[in-house]
Scaffold this active site. Structure first.
Site, PDB file in Angstrom:
ATOM      1  N   LEU A  35       0.814  -1.232   0.000  1.00 38.58           N
ATOM      2  CA  LEU A  35       0.000   0.000   0.000  1.00 38.58           C
ATOM      3  C   LEU A  35       0.841   1.274   0.000  1.00 38.58           C
ATOM      4  O   LEU A  35       0.370   2.322   0.425  1.00 38.58           O
ATOM      5  CB  LEU A  35      -0.986   0.004   1.188  1.00 38.58           C
ATOM      6  CG  LEU A  35      -1.975  -1.168   1.234  1.00 38.58           C
ATOM      7  CD1 LEU A  35      -2.940  -1.006   2.417  1.00 38.58           C
ATOM      8  CD2 LEU A  35      -2.778  -1.273  -0.055  1.00 38.58           C
ATOM      9  N   GLY A  38      -0.663   2.160  -3.530  1.00 38.72           N
ATOM     10  CA  GLY A  38      -2.008   1.612  -3.755  1.00 38.72           C
ATOM     11  C   GLY A  38      -2.884   1.882  -2.542  1.00 38.72           C
ATOM     12  O   GLY A  38      -2.447   2.505  -1.583  1.00 38.72           O
ATOM     13  N   ASP A  58       5.093  -6.565   1.930  1.00 39.70           N
ATOM     14  CA  ASP A  58       6.099  -6.001   1.024  1.00 39.70           C
ATOM     15  C   ASP A  58       6.733  -7.172   0.245  1.00 39.70           C
ATOM     16  O   ASP A  58       7.091  -8.177   0.854  1.00 39.70           O
ATOM     17  CB  ASP A  58       7.161  -5.278   1.854  1.00 39.70           C
ATOM     18  CG  ASP A  58       8.080  -4.450   0.988  1.00 39.70           C
ATOM     19  OD1 ASP A  58       8.073  -3.218   1.126  1.00 39.70           O
ATOM     20  OD2 ASP A  58       8.816  -5.036   0.152  1.00 39.70           O
ATOM     21  N   ILE A  59       6.860  -7.011  -1.062  1.00 40.08           N
ATOM     22  CA  ILE A  59       7.420  -8.131  -1.855  1.00 40.08           C
ATOM     23  C   ILE A  59       8.859  -8.452  -1.442  1.00 40.08           C
ATOM     24  O   ILE A  59       9.360  -9.526  -1.746  1.00 40.08           O
ATOM     25  CB  ILE A  59       7.357  -7.877  -3.391  1.00 40.08           C
ATOM     26  CG1 ILE A  59       7.920  -6.496  -3.750  1.00 40.08           C
ATOM     27  CG2 ILE A  59       5.944  -8.066  -3.911  1.00 40.08           C
ATOM     28  CD1 ILE A  59       8.152  -6.305  -5.238  1.00 40.08           C
ATOM     29  N   SER A 124       7.598  -0.978 -19.208  1.00 38.09           N
ATOM     30  CA  SER A 124       7.195   0.342 -19.708  1.00 38.09           C
ATOM     31  C   SER A 124       7.644   0.592 -21.145  1.00 38.09           C
ATOM     32  O   SER A 124       8.848   0.662 -21.425  1.00 38.09           O
ATOM     33  CB  SER A 124       7.780   1.409 -18.792  1.00 38.09           C
ATOM     34  OG  SER A 124       7.617   2.670 -19.384  1.00 38.09           O
ATOM     35  N   TYR A 150      14.751   4.011 -13.574  1.00 35.70           N
ATOM     36  CA  TYR A 150      13.493   3.273 -13.791  1.00 35.70           C
ATOM     37  C   TYR A 150      13.580   2.440 -15.078  1.00 35.70           C
ATOM     38  O   TYR A 150      13.240   1.258 -15.097  1.00 35.70           O
ATOM     39  CB  TYR A 150      12.334   4.268 -13.858  1.00 35.70           C
ATOM     40  CG  TYR A 150      10.982   3.660 -14.194  1.00 35.70           C
ATOM     41  CD1 TYR A 150      10.222   3.030 -13.217  1.00 35.70           C
ATOM     42  CD2 TYR A 150      10.448   3.740 -15.481  1.00 35.70           C
ATOM     43  CE1 TYR A 150       8.969   2.477 -13.520  1.00 35.70           C
ATOM     44  CE2 TYR A 150       9.202   3.199 -15.795  1.00 35.70           C
ATOM     45  CZ  TYR A 150       8.464   2.568 -14.810  1.00 35.70           C
ATOM     46  OH  TYR A 150       7.232   2.032 -15.112  1.00 35.70           O
ATOM     47  N   ASN A 179       1.072   4.876 -21.918  1.00 33.60           N
ATOM     48  CA  ASN A 179       0.478   5.617 -20.792  1.00 33.60           C
ATOM     49  C   ASN A 179      -0.920   5.079 -20.548  1.00 33.60           C
ATOM     50  O   ASN A 179      -1.784   5.210 -21.402  1.00 33.60           O
ATOM     51  CB  ASN A 179       0.359   7.112 -21.120  1.00 33.60           C
ATOM     52  CG  ASN A 179       1.703   7.792 -21.115  1.00 33.60           C
ATOM     53  OD1 ASN A 179       2.487   7.620 -22.035  1.00 33.60           O
ATOM     54  ND2 ASN A 179       1.989   8.535 -20.073  1.00 33.60           N
TER      55      ASN A 179
HETATM   56  P1  NAD Z   1       0.494   1.985  -8.776  1.00 35.59           P
HETATM   57  O1  NAD Z   1       1.493   2.759  -7.984  1.00 35.59           O
HETATM   58  O2  NAD Z   1      -0.943   2.338  -8.632  1.00 35.59           O
HETATM   59  O3  NAD Z   1       0.679   0.425  -8.524  1.00 35.59           O
HETATM   60  C1  NAD Z   1       1.846  -0.168  -7.969  1.00 35.59           C
HETATM   61  C2  NAD Z   1       1.419  -0.965  -6.757  1.00 35.59           C
HETATM   62  O4  NAD Z   1       2.552  -1.645  -6.222  1.00 35.59           O
HETATM   63  C3  NAD Z   1       0.860  -0.064  -5.628  1.00 35.59           C
HETATM   64  O5  NAD Z   1      -0.363  -0.579  -5.162  1.00 35.59           O
HETATM   65  C4  NAD Z   1       1.945  -0.140  -4.554  1.00 35.59           C
HETATM   66  O6  NAD Z   1       1.411   0.021  -3.256  1.00 35.59           O
HETATM   67  C5  NAD Z   1       2.531  -1.520  -4.809  1.00 35.59           C
HETATM   68  N1  NAD Z   1       3.916  -1.673  -4.336  1.00 35.59           N
HETATM   69  C6  NAD Z   1       4.963  -0.854  -4.582  1.00 35.59           C
HETATM   70  N2  NAD Z   1       6.065  -1.335  -3.975  1.00 35.59           N
HETATM   71  C7  NAD Z   1       5.710  -2.485  -3.359  1.00 35.59           C
HETATM   72  C8  NAD Z   1       6.406  -3.439  -2.574  1.00 35.59           C
HETATM   73  N3  NAD Z   1       7.713  -3.308  -2.290  1.00 35.59           N
HETATM   74  N4  NAD Z   1       5.724  -4.501  -2.070  1.00 35.59           N
HETATM   75  C9  NAD Z   1       4.394  -4.655  -2.338  1.00 35.59           C
HETATM   76  N5  NAD Z   1       3.689  -3.784  -3.077  1.00 35.59           N
HETATM   77  C10 NAD Z   1       4.333  -2.711  -3.580  1.00 35.59           C
HETATM   78  O7  NAD Z   1       0.956   2.128 -10.301  1.00 35.59           O
HETATM   79  P2  NAD Z   1       0.298   1.596 -11.638  1.00 35.59           P
HETATM   80  O8  NAD Z   1       0.192   2.763 -12.541  1.00 35.59           O
HETATM   81  O9  NAD Z   1      -0.877   0.764 -11.360  1.00 35.59           O
HETATM   82  O10 NAD Z   1       1.489   0.679 -12.185  1.00 35.59           O
HETATM   83  C11 NAD Z   1       1.492  -0.731 -12.060  1.00 35.59           C
HETATM   84  C12 NAD Z   1       2.673  -1.291 -12.832  1.00 35.59           C
HETATM   85  O11 NAD Z   1       2.574  -0.932 -14.208  1.00 35.59           O
HETATM   86  C13 NAD Z   1       4.026  -0.782 -12.363  1.00 35.59           C
HETATM   87  O12 NAD Z   1       4.946  -1.851 -12.443  1.00 35.59           O
HETATM   88  C14 NAD Z   1       4.391   0.283 -13.366  1.00 35.59           C
HETATM   89  O13 NAD Z   1       5.793   0.452 -13.494  1.00 35.59           O
HETATM   90  C15 NAD Z   1       3.785  -0.311 -14.633  1.00 35.59           C
HETATM   91  N6  NAD Z   1       3.461   0.689 -15.644  1.00 35.59           N
HETATM   92  C16 NAD Z   1       2.469   1.606 -15.447  1.00 35.59           C
HETATM   93  C17 NAD Z   1       2.177   2.540 -16.437  1.00 35.59           C
HETATM   94  C18 NAD Z   1       1.069   3.569 -16.276  1.00 35.59           C
HETATM   95  O14 NAD Z   1       0.820   4.347 -17.213  1.00 35.59           O
HETATM   96  N7  NAD Z   1       0.377   3.614 -15.169  1.00 35.59           N
HETATM   97  C19 NAD Z   1       2.917   2.548 -17.628  1.00 35.59           C
HETATM   98  C20 NAD Z   1       3.941   1.608 -17.787  1.00 35.59           C
HETATM   99  C21 NAD Z   1       4.192   0.670 -16.804  1.00 35.59           C
END
Ligand code: NAD
Length: 322
Positions: A35, A38, A58-59, A124, A150, A179
């Site tokens: 969280l 999230g 946490d992962i 990404s 990143y 995106n």
């Molecule tokens: P987000 O931040 O809403 O989701 C990431 C989730 O991972 C969050 O709920 C966060 O709490 C959780 N998290 C982070 N570190 C953690 C840890 N150590 N242990 C457990 N949980 C952990 O972001 P999103 O936009 O939903 O992105 C999800 C994935 O998609 C990510 O890997 C991101 O790099 C990738 N991504 C997103 C986009 C975009 O446009 N949103 C584009 C390219 C790639």
């Protein structure tokens, strides 16, 4: 018996939509999330389903993660947990390394011990793009620019997955997203312009377009609706391709056009303030999605305008709930 899927980052923007899809497909769905970005609100509607299990973990927590693998023996791992910000990765490269690469390696070490069938990884397309000229699109084969921690950790993650898939005998698909936009996305400055524009419109603040002189309508971006991303995950779970696949609309849209479409979908009219470029902003970003179409059978169903209309309905329902 139902298959089990472990979704890391399942309480995030994209992850929560993916958990919902797996439940509707009949999977026992184990959502792991610390969280940090999230929220439980994202998964509140899923909590009543007996096939849904949420763990605030946490992962990087070896013992707790192992306990979950031991208890549920997931056949599928869908890895969405990450720190998602390019600027943050530049300021805090160690955090990015720990979360995005260390976290993935932690998951892979458990996959070695508790074998799985399939792994999905969210990468990404924007961060791993080459520098695009004119109407060029970014393909999976291009050599990425790798100009941020990143980008480096996502790219390294892809290579680790390819390597370990052979060694530990699992199938995989790396989904490189453009995106993504849609319900539950937060306007935290790292999520692309749409939630930021919406927040400004709601709060009566003027939005800003940061652009280069030779791009008067703004830099171009590839916006894909979250439901299309979910569908890509569903298809790749059923038919893993053992390769990297771009997931985007395939259409380059200038930021000013995006702003105008947002105004249209939300029946607003507010001017935008145009200023100089944000340092480091790439001018063009758009993905070639030929592989997704040909090999995954994935075709995006939502245009930008259709996605924005869905988002408008979501915002209206959220306001009614409040
Ligand atoms: P987000 O931040 O809403 O989701 C990431 C989730 O991972 C969050 O709920 C966060 O709490 C959780 N998290 C982070 N570190 C953690 C840890 N150590 N242990 C457990 N949980 C952990 O972001 P999103 O936009 O939903 O992105 C999800 C994935 O998609 C990510 O890997 C991101 O790099 C990738 N991504 C997103 C986009 C975009 O446009 N949103 C584009 C390219 C790639």
């Amino acid at each position: 018996m139902k298959k089990s899927v472990l979704v890391t980052g399942g309480a995030g923007f994209i992850g929560s939509h993916i958990c919902k899809m797996y439940l509707s497909e009949g999977y026992q769905t184990i959502c792991v999330d610390n969280l940090v970005s999230g929220s439980e609100a994202n998964i509140v509607e899923l909590r009543n389903d007996p096939a849904f299990h949420f763990y605030r973990v946490d992962i990087g927590d070896v013992e707790e993660m192992e306990e979950l693998f031991k208890q549920f023996r997931p056949q599928i791992v869908n890895h969405h947990a990450a720190q998602k910000s390019v600027p943050y990765s530049l300021e805090n490269p160690m955090y990015d390394l720990d979360t995005n690469l260390g976290g993935l390696l932690q998951v892979l070490s458990l996959v070695q011990k508790y074998p799985i069938e399939t792994l999905l990884f969210s990468s990404s397309g924007g961060a791993l793009s080459k520098k695009l000229e004119g109407i060029e699109k970014s393909t999976e084969e291009d050599v990425p620019q790798l100009i941020s921690p990143y980008a480096l950790t996502k790219f390294a993650g892809e290579q680790y997955i390819k390597m370990y898939s052979e060694e530990y005998n699992f199938n995989f698909t790396v989904l490189r997203y453009a995106n993504v936009f849609g319900p539950k996305q937060v306007p935290d400055g790292e999520s692309g312009v749409i939630p930021i524009f919406l927040k400004n419109l709601e709060e009566g603040n003027v939005s800003t377009l940061m652009t280069y002189q030779d791009m008067p309508r703004g830099c171009t971006r590839d916006y894909v609706y979250v439901e299309d991303v979910v569908e890509a995950n569903r298809l790749a779970t059923n038919t893993p391709l053992n390769k990297v696949v771009n997931i985007g609309s395939g259409t380059a849209t200038a930021i000013l056009d995006i702003y105008e479409q947002v105004l249209k979908a939300f029946s607003k009219s507010e001017p935008i303030h145009i200023v100089g470029p944000r340092p480091g902003d790439i001018k063009r970003s758009v993905l070639d999605t030929t592989i997704a179409k040909k090999e995954l059978g994935w075709i995006p169903k939502f245009t930008l305008q259709q996605g924005l209309s869905e988002l408008y309905i979501y915002y209206k329902t959220q306001h009614i709930k409040k």
